[in-house]
Design a protein around this motif. Sequence first.
Motif, mmCIF file in Angstrom:
data_model
loop_
_atom_site.group_PDB
_atom_site.id
_atom_site.type_symbol
_atom_site.label_atom_id
_atom_site.label_comp_id
_atom_site.label_asym_id
_atom_site.label_seq_id
_atom_site.Cartn_x
_atom_site.Cartn_y
_atom_site.Cartn_z
ATOM 1 N N GLU A 209 0.764 -1.170 0.054
ATOM 2 C CA GLU A 209 0.375 0.035 0.259
ATOM 3 C C GLU A 209 1.058 0.983 0.318
ATOM 4 O O GLU A 209 1.159 2.326 -1.448
ATOM 5 C CB GLU A 209 -0.464 -0.080 1.565
ATOM 6 C CG GLU A 209 -1.778 -1.068 0.730
ATOM 7 C CD GLU A 209 -3.130 -1.637 2.107
ATOM 8 O OE1 GLU A 209 -2.250 0.230 3.084
ATOM 9 O OE2 GLU A 209 -3.574 -1.747 2.369
ATOM 10 N N THR A 210 1.976 1.398 0.823
ATOM 11 C CA THR A 210 2.530 2.716 0.888
ATOM 12 C C THR A 210 4.197 2.202 0.791
ATOM 13 O O THR A 210 4.989 2.002 1.843
ATOM 14 C CB THR A 210 2.512 2.774 2.648
ATOM 15 O OG1 THR A 210 2.459 2.036 3.370
ATOM 16 C CG2 THR A 210 1.345 3.996 1.977
ATOM 17 N N GLY A 235 -0.782 1.295 -6.415
ATOM 18 C CA GLY A 235 -2.776 2.175 -5.256
ATOM 19 C C GLY A 235 -2.371 3.424 -6.747
ATOM 20 O O GLY A 235 -2.640 2.563 -7.556
#
Length: 260
Positions: A209-210, A235
């Motif tokens: 996600e990050t 994302g």
Amino acid sequence: AFVHLAGFDVTETGAESASRLWERGGFPRSFLAEDDAASYAWRQDFIETFLSRDAARFGITLPPEGLRRFWTMLAHLHGGSLNTAELGRAVSLDQKTASRYVDILAGAFLVRRLPPWFENTGKRLVKAPKIYVRDSGLLHALLGLRTPAEVRSHPRLGASWEGFALEHAIGLFHAERDAYFWGTHGGAELDLLITRGGAKYGFEFKFAETPATTKSMRVAMADLALKRLFVVYPGTRRFALDDDLVALPLSGLLEESARL
């Protein structure tokens, strides 16, 4: 001219359909099927057609079940190093024949053998090529993954995303003839390296996600003198991770390719 016609990519299906494209692959009838079951059935029929009819035309003499085992083993190696000697032993083939069969599958655009980049960096480099099943939907079918939930719970999840995003990067950057990976025996690696105008650009593909910077990325930036390193993730935002190190959504690859 020779035009390489791949399956659908995210610029054609839209970023909102990226997950379905990854799970089902880019073959139109698979991607556009009414439901996951119909998509999976079409892909299994495609595999069966190649095994029972097309393989012999390419010069593969393995019986269909033996070739299915061979192709399935390549699916389990997806994103990893290719050792044709070990691969051949597993299906009772000599190394030369196993290598020829991989060549045939690569020539049929079913697998990609990604060569290593060699440069005198003073480090011991990985010299074996990496192997990928080019269509993510076929990869999932060969692994027996019928639904999105099964794809996302499989141990090869990260490798599956890597191959899917790698095919997008090579296609959108028109890098079919100058795509490489780089790796050292010390553990540093780069998923994809391409060259443009004498400059080198790197790509890492992270199912996160990050995404964040890693020591391996910094080593690749320094040792290869990369002009820029892109970290492609599932994302929607584009953001800087460091100087000349950028996180990109899959759809952002088209915009970046237009700049080079």
